[in-house]
Design an enzyme around this catalytic site. Structure first.
Site, mmCIF file in Angstrom:
data_model
loop_
_atom_site.group_PDB
_atom_site.id
_atom_site.type_symbol
_atom_site.label_atom_id
_atom_site.label_comp_id
_atom_site.label_asym_id
_atom_site.label_seq_id
_atom_site.Cartn_x
_atom_site.Cartn_y
_atom_site.Cartn_z
ATOM 1 N N GLY A 66 54.539 9.784 51.209
ATOM 2 C CA GLY A 66 53.895 8.499 51.546
ATOM 3 C C GLY A 66 54.906 7.534 52.126
ATOM 4 N N LYS A 88 46.493 -1.323 49.373
ATOM 5 C CA LYS A 88 46.304 0.119 49.194
ATOM 6 C C LYS A 88 44.927 0.510 49.723
ATOM 7 C CE LYS A 88 46.519 3.793 45.708
ATOM 8 N NZ LYS A 88 46.958 4.108 44.341
ATOM 9 N N ASP A 227 57.154 10.677 42.688
ATOM 10 C CA ASP A 227 56.785 9.644 43.668
ATOM 11 C C ASP A 227 55.939 8.552 43.018
ATOM 12 O OD1 ASP A 227 55.047 12.060 43.647
ATOM 13 O OD2 ASP A 227 53.701 10.796 44.810
ATOM 14 N N ASP A 237 50.907 3.404 40.313
ATOM 15 C CA ASP A 237 49.944 4.349 40.898
ATOM 16 C C ASP A 237 48.935 4.852 39.864
ATOM 17 O OD1 ASP A 237 50.987 4.019 43.358
ATOM 18 O OD2 ASP A 237 51.410 6.126 43.741
HETATM 19 P P1 AMP Z 1 48.769 10.071 44.666
HETATM 20 O O1 AMP Z 1 48.580 11.355 43.933
HETATM 21 O O2 AMP Z 1 47.528 9.242 44.762
HETATM 22 O O3 AMP Z 1 49.926 9.289 44.167
HETATM 23 O O4 AMP Z 1 49.047 10.477 46.188
HETATM 24 C C1 AMP Z 1 50.129 11.267 46.598
HETATM 25 C C2 AMP Z 1 50.509 10.860 48.001
HETATM 26 O O5 AMP Z 1 49.471 11.184 48.906
HETATM 27 C C3 AMP Z 1 50.764 9.374 48.082
HETATM 28 O O6 AMP Z 1 52.066 9.185 48.434
HETATM 29 C C4 AMP Z 1 49.838 8.855 49.137
HETATM 30 O O7 AMP Z 1 50.549 8.149 50.123
HETATM 31 C C5 AMP Z 1 49.203 10.079 49.743
HETATM 32 N N1 AMP Z 1 47.754 9.895 49.856
HETATM 33 C C6 AMP Z 1 46.839 9.978 48.868
HETATM 34 N N2 AMP Z 1 45.614 9.750 49.348
HETATM 35 C C7 AMP Z 1 45.744 9.497 50.666
HETATM 36 C C8 AMP Z 1 44.838 9.189 51.727
HETATM 37 N N3 AMP Z 1 43.530 9.097 51.525
HETATM 38 N N4 AMP Z 1 45.362 8.994 52.947
HETATM 39 C C9 AMP Z 1 46.665 9.100 53.179
HETATM 40 N N5 AMP Z 1 47.567 9.388 52.242
HETATM 41 C C10 AMP Z 1 47.123 9.577 50.988
HETATM 42 MG MG MG Z 2 51.283 7.997 44.290
#
Ligand code: AMP
Ligand code: MG
Length: 464
Positions: A66, A88, A227, A237
């Protein structure tokens, strides 16, 4: 730059969060603020950016991740210092990979409510200023609608931000990032003999303490990937998180986490594991493997001391005695065997009267095995007598640390379903309740109740 959403509308705002950046929550429903905090209008002095990071997901190196859907607008000064404001779900960034850059109303409401609930519980966390929505469709398992949550924190830099430059083999960028973090957020460490080592040690300590707080309220993050670990030791997050209801140390709140890597009990060692990943990333700067190893060891004591302190307060104990650990272990075993609701147990424990076991009914009723509870209560009462504990005093102290109201999944679900039908009142009502988690709130007892039967089928996953 954020990508505008069609016809954005106001969902909810947090008054305490607004105060932190000198805003009045009552103003945030105005269309000008809705436009700014949806990403439809970028204020003239704002220079939006998405910051790159990588990370370990479920224990495996995942490469670049990300910011795929978070865009920083800038920062504002407030009574407690500078806060970054981040949108976000405001559209695609250079790091969106396969994603659409969007967030759905469901997950945005969950993040909004939980950020503010955690802050009210006194747990280190990023904040959430407001949520806006749009009827634009967003495809997940089903068709949902888009939303934007405005998050706030002094910084959103993650362990994965450091891992990114380390694995890209970019030592100068790594140093620039570390120097920025030290100078801006840990200025006292700049004078240490090895500031990068001092940074590792301090972040390890803060992470351990944050997780001790989580364990003390039964909070499970659900996706403790590197992350999602804040360099400031903030809960970051919010996705498939959960608050423990029927106590089970092996509880897994994230339906996607089949192996239980991030179960309640595993949060403690995983937090430590994540600090190892940070240490690996910082190693070229620290340049002393043995010292880095030693810095990581602060985790165990920092966690143990913080959890012990929180547990003593939860039990209403003012002194520390040799057998306290055994008393607590017996209690957790009993809670486990009887599937006792975490929040209700500690809250009702505060009402216990040392010399009136016959008044224990509401607490005792949480247990199937009543004789086992009675036996533990005898030990607990003996322990309270040892320090001449005063019922009324202890009750006040315990109710100030054992919340009555936490964000149970079903409460969020009820508010989300109403919001999905265009009624945002329940989100706002629930927020108001969660802003005062320790207060008795006459008329709001229903928000403290055990989950209804339908809620046993609720599942939360990484889909957001
Ligand atoms: P998360 O598990 O929600 O922390 O997501 C992991 C990574 O995937 C994060 O760094 C987000 O930037 C990316 N991510 C999650 N959902 C989306 C989305 N709909 N569009 C773009 N990037 C996403
Ligand atoms: Mg995340």
């Amino acid at each position: 730059m954020p990508t505008p959403l069609p016809a954005p509308y106001f969902v909810a705002a947090s008054a305490p969060a607004a105060r932190l950046v000198g805003l009045d929550a009552a103003d945030l429903a105005h269309e000008d603020f809705v436009a700014v905090f949806t990403g439809n209008h970028v204020p003239p002095r704002s220079q939006p950016l998405a910051a790159v990071y990588s990370g370990h997901q479920f224990g495996h190196w995942a490469g670049q991740l990300g910011d795929g859907r978070a865009i920083l607008l800038g920062d504002l000064d407030g009574p407690e210092g500078r806060m970054e404001l981040q949108l976000k779900g405001a559209g695609m960034t250079p790091y969106s990979r396969m994603g659409d850059g969007r967030a759905v109303l469901r997950s945005s409401i969950r993040e909004f409510l939980c950020s503010e609930a955690m802050a009210a519980l006194g747990i280190p966390t990023t904040r959430a200023l407001m949520v806006t929505g749009s009827n634009k469709g967003v495809i997940r398992e089903t068709m949902e609608t888009a939303a934007v949550v405005t998050r706030m924190a002094p910084s959103f830099v993650r362990f994965g931000s450091f891992e990114h430059w380390r694995y890209r083999d970019k030592p100068e960028e790594l140093r620039t990032l570390a120097d920025y973090v030290i100078k801006t957020f840990y200025p006292d460490l700049a004078a240490a003999p090895n500031p990068y080592l001092a940074l590792l040690e301090e972040v390890t300590r803060r992470t351990a303490r944050m997780i001790a707080h989580w364990q003390s309220v039964g909070f499970m993050h659900g996706v403790m990937n590197t992350d999602n670990m804040s360099i400031l030791g903030l809960t970051l997050d919010y996705g498939p998180f959960g608050f423990m209801e029927a106590f089970d140390v092996d509880h897994i709140c994230n339906h996607t986490d089949q192996g239980g890597r991030y179960s309640y009990a595993n949060q403690v060692p995983v937090g430590h594991w994540n600090c190892y990943a940070l240490a690996n990333a910082l190693l070229p700067l620290i340049d002393d493997q043995e010292a880095a190893q030693a810095a990581l060891e602060v985790y165990v004591d920092a966690y143990g001391e913080k959890f012990d302190e929180l547990l003593h307060a939860k039990l209403g104990l003012k002194t520390t005695q040799e057998n306290d650990r055994a008393l607590a272990d017996d209690m957790f075993k009993l809670m486990q065997a009887n599937h006792v609701d975490f929040t209700l147990f500690f809250r009702r424990l505060g009402d216990l009267r040392v010399d009136e076991p016959e008044a224990d009914a509401p607490l005792r009723d949480l247990f199937l095995d009543r004789p086992a509870f009675d036996a533990w209560a005898v030990e607990y009462r003996a322990r309270l007598r040892q320090e001449m504990s005063v019922d009324a005093e202890r009750r006040l102290a315990m109710h100030a640390v054992n919340p009555k109201y936490v964000l149970r999944n079903y409460l969020a679900q009820v508010a989300i379903e109403k919001a999905q039908n265009g009624d945002f009142e329940e989100v706002r009502r629930l927020l108001a309740v969660l802003e005062r988690p320790f207060d008795e709130q006459p008329g709001h007892e229903a928000y403290a109740a055990l989950p209804p039967d339908w809620a046993s089928h609720l599942e939360v996953s990484c889909s957001s």
